[in-house]
Write an enzyme that holds these catalytic residues in place. Structure first.
Site, mmCIF file in Angstrom:
data_model
loop_
_atom_site.group_PDB
_atom_site.id
_atom_site.type_symbol
_atom_site.label_atom_id
_atom_site.label_comp_id
_atom_site.label_asym_id
_atom_site.label_seq_id
_atom_site.Cartn_x
_atom_site.Cartn_y
_atom_site.Cartn_z
ATOM 1 N N LYS A 183 3.701 4.359 1.078
ATOM 2 C CA LYS A 183 3.461 5.673 0.472
ATOM 3 C C LYS A 183 3.883 5.635 -0.986
ATOM 4 O O LYS A 183 4.765 4.863 -1.394
ATOM 5 C CB LYS A 183 4.192 6.798 1.206
ATOM 6 C CG LYS A 183 5.734 6.768 1.152
ATOM 7 C CD LYS A 183 6.341 7.434 -0.061
ATOM 8 C CE LYS A 183 7.824 7.120 -0.201
ATOM 9 N NZ LYS A 183 8.419 7.300 -1.483
ATOM 10 N N PRO A 190 6.949 -3.847 -0.501
ATOM 11 C CA PRO A 190 8.214 -4.386 -1.000
ATOM 12 C C PRO A 190 9.426 -3.694 -0.388
ATOM 13 O O PRO A 190 9.384 -2.490 -0.113
ATOM 14 C CB PRO A 190 8.145 -4.127 -2.509
ATOM 15 C CG PRO A 190 7.126 -3.064 -2.690
ATOM 16 C CD PRO A 190 6.149 -3.205 -1.556
ATOM 17 N N VAL A 191 10.480 -4.463 -0.157
ATOM 18 C CA VAL A 191 11.700 -3.934 0.447
ATOM 19 C C VAL A 191 12.508 -3.201 -0.629
ATOM 20 O O VAL A 191 12.657 -3.715 -1.747
ATOM 21 C CB VAL A 191 12.528 -5.097 1.044
ATOM 22 C CG1 VAL A 191 13.847 -4.589 1.615
ATOM 23 C CG2 VAL A 191 11.714 -5.813 2.121
ATOM 24 N N GLY A 217 11.713 -0.811 -2.469
ATOM 25 C CA GLY A 217 10.863 -0.738 -3.655
ATOM 26 C C GLY A 217 10.410 0.669 -3.985
ATOM 27 O O GLY A 217 9.618 0.866 -4.902
ATOM 28 N N MET A 233 8.677 2.556 -1.873
ATOM 29 C CA MET A 233 7.386 2.781 -1.229
ATOM 30 C C MET A 233 7.530 3.009 0.272
ATOM 31 O O MET A 233 6.555 2.898 1.023
ATOM 32 C CB MET A 233 6.459 1.595 -1.505
ATOM 33 C CG MET A 233 6.325 1.339 -2.994
ATOM 34 S SD MET A 233 5.047 0.157 -3.361
ATOM 35 C CE MET A 233 3.643 1.218 -3.202
ATOM 36 N N ALA A 234 8.745 3.301 0.705
ATOM 37 C CA ALA A 234 9.031 3.652 2.106
ATOM 38 C C ALA A 234 8.628 2.567 3.090
ATOM 39 O O ALA A 234 8.144 2.858 4.192
ATOM 40 C CB ALA A 234 8.380 4.991 2.470
ATOM 41 N N GLY A 235 8.834 1.314 2.720
ATOM 42 C CA GLY A 235 8.460 0.202 3.599
ATOM 43 C C GLY A 235 9.207 0.228 4.925
ATOM 44 O O GLY A 235 8.607 0.030 5.989
ATOM 45 N N SER A 294 10.572 2.821 6.395
ATOM 46 C CA SER A 294 10.093 3.986 7.149
ATOM 47 C C SER A 294 8.730 3.687 7.766
ATOM 48 O O SER A 294 8.437 4.103 8.888
ATOM 49 C CB SER A 294 9.955 5.203 6.227
ATOM 50 O OG SER A 294 11.208 5.567 5.722
ATOM 51 N N ALA A 295 7.892 2.966 7.027
ATOM 52 C CA ALA A 295 6.572 2.597 7.543
ATOM 53 C C ALA A 295 6.735 1.737 8.797
ATOM 54 O O ALA A 295 6.060 1.965 9.815
ATOM 55 C CB ALA A 295 5.785 1.839 6.476
ATOM 56 N N ASP A 320 11.047 9.753 5.506
ATOM 57 C CA ASP A 320 9.661 9.410 5.177
ATOM 58 C C ASP A 320 8.862 8.899 6.374
ATOM 59 O O ASP A 320 7.699 8.520 6.229
ATOM 60 C CB ASP A 320 9.629 8.310 4.104
ATOM 61 C CG ASP A 320 10.208 8.780 2.781
ATOM 62 O OD1 ASP A 320 10.178 9.992 2.507
ATOM 63 O OD2 ASP A 320 10.688 7.919 2.014
HETATM 64 O O1 C5P Z 1 16.220 9.741 5.264
HETATM 65 P P1 C5P Z 1 16.420 8.401 4.635
HETATM 66 O O2 C5P Z 1 17.334 7.528 5.430
HETATM 67 O O3 C5P Z 1 15.147 7.709 4.272
HETATM 68 O O4 C5P Z 1 17.153 8.702 3.250
HETATM 69 C C1 C5P Z 1 17.847 7.710 2.572
HETATM 70 C C2 C5P Z 1 18.845 8.363 1.630
HETATM 71 O O5 C5P Z 1 18.141 9.019 0.576
HETATM 72 C C3 C5P Z 1 19.707 9.441 2.256
HETATM 73 O O6 C5P Z 1 20.843 8.909 2.847
HETATM 74 C C4 C5P Z 1 20.052 10.309 1.046
HETATM 75 O O7 C5P Z 1 21.090 9.704 0.294
HETATM 76 C C5 C5P Z 1 18.803 10.211 0.206
HETATM 77 N N1 C5P Z 1 17.902 11.360 0.426
HETATM 78 C C6 C5P Z 1 18.238 12.598 -0.077
HETATM 79 N N2 C5P Z 1 17.400 13.666 0.130
HETATM 80 C C7 C5P Z 1 16.234 13.509 0.790
HETATM 81 C C8 C5P Z 1 15.868 12.247 1.300
HETATM 82 C C9 C5P Z 1 16.723 11.180 1.103
HETATM 83 O O8 C5P Z 1 19.293 12.772 -0.702
HETATM 84 N N3 C5P Z 1 15.455 14.556 0.953
#
Ligand code: C5P
Length: 337
Positions: free
Chosen positions: A14, A130-131, A133, A135-137, A139-140, A172
């Site tokens: 993404k 990319p890790v 990167g 681009m939410a790899g 999460s994908a 994501d």
């Molecule tokens: O949800 P995810 O694990 O992908 O988020 C990684 C980190 O990004 C969270 O621990 C937080 O520090 C930050 N984040 C945030 N607000 C969001 C999404 C992510 O602060 N809406």
């Protein structure tokens, strides 16, 4: 009863066409308004019943019991940046597998029925995204594992139920299930598909040598905003208008990312990358998510090739790739019995 032994799912990267970040919330997250856009850069995730995976040692005798212990699941990672991805229980795909198994057990317990079999799995991830990167790899890969296990185990969970599990795994993940172009609110997990013209956009991605930690980029944004009142994030009307019109010129001008300033502060070399893309005639240039990948919008496919050549020649990034958007969300591409 399990009839399928292995399932492979293709899942897109993404980008965020808009990423507006509100104040820090008490739970450590930030309220967002973001416009997600899935692009044709894909990871592939295969999931096989643990004792049925060919060529892998250590078959697990508990594999065909209803709830193989989480420790019995395993993961291997190959491809772009594979060495940087945890190959243990911290792996997001394995976390997704566990979350799905728990969700099925919870659903069946509420219904007062014996739970369907959700045996231990071996997950194999082939990476192109990319890790770390932006681009939410990860999460994908988690989204792909949810779709693959849903198919493998025959869970019968609806898309809405799968999205709920996805949101528990990461902000994501739900979007990687959905794909296309969508507005995300809350942590990014509350999604509404965007009303867009049926246009295809051509992107050039500049991968950096190095990574950025998403929490660090958010923390840096908070530090940069210290002492200022941060307004609630708002959807960009210019951006939505450009998407409704299918106009790449307007889209290029409307791209925005509140995480760009902190990403540039942490990774100053990205300024040169963005400048090189603008000089080469990109319609828009932006850091992707929390970075350090940079995005450039091209007029059309030919212009994208031209931009990619110029960016690689400028020596301002590790490597370049081209991708088109929007792309579909996590999709089963093969299932073997
Ligand atoms: O949800 P995810 O694990 O992908 O988020 C990684 C980190 O990004 C969270 O621990 C937080 O520090 C930050 N984040 C945030 N607000 C969001 C999404 C992510 O602060 N809406």
């Amino acid at each position: 009863m399990i009839v399928t032994q292995s399932v492979t799912v293709r899942v897109p990267a993404k980008i965020n066409l808009q990423l507006a970040v509100g104040p820090l919330r008490p739970d450590g997250y930030h309220d967002l308004v973001t416009v997600f856009h899935a692009i044709s850069l894909f990871d592939e995730v295969s999931v096989a019943v643990a004792d049925a995976a060919p060529g892998l040692e250590g078959g697990d005798s508990r594999a065909d019991t209803p709830f193989g212990p989480p420790g019995a699941d395993s993961v291997t990672v190959a491809g772009e940046g594979a060495g940087e991805v945890p190959a243990d229980g911290d792996n997001l795909a394995l976390r997704a597998v566990r979350a799905l198994r728990d969700a099925i057990a919870g659903r069946d317990a509420i219904a007062g029925r014996e739970s369907a079999a959700a045996p231990a799995v071996r997950v194999a991830i082939a990476k192109k995204i990319p890790v770390a990167g932006g681009m939410a790899g990860g999460s994908a890969d988690a989204a792909a594992a949810l779709v693959a296990c849903g198919e493998l185990w025959g869970t019968g969970l609806s898309h809405a139920e799968l999205s709920e599990v996805a949101a528990q795994v990461g902000s994501d993940v739900a979007f990687a299930l959905l794909g296309g172009t969508a507005v995300g609110r809350g942590r990014g997990e509350q999604l509404t598909p965007a009303l867009v013209a049926p246009a295809s956009y051509h992107w050039v991605l500049a991968f950096a040598s190095g990574q950025l930690s998403t929490p660090l980029v958010y923390n840096t944004l908070d530090a940069q905003r210290e002492g200022r009142t941060v307004p609630a994030p708002e959807l960009s009307h210019e951006l939505m208008g450009a998407l409704r019109a299918g106009d790449p010129l307007r889209l290029g001008q409307a791209l925005s990312n509140d995480l760009q300033a902190p990403a540039l502060a942490l990774f100053p070399a990205l300024r040169k990358t963005l400048a090189a893309g603008r000089e080469a005639g990109a319609l828009g240039a932006l850091v992707s998510g929390s970075g350090p990948t940079c995005l450039f919008l091209a007029r059309d496919a030919e212009h994208a090739t031209d931009l990619a050549v110029q960016l690689s020649g400028a020596g301002v990034c590790r490597t370049v790739a081209r991708a088109a958007g929007p792309a579909s969300g996590a999709t089963v591409i093969s299932a073997e019995g």
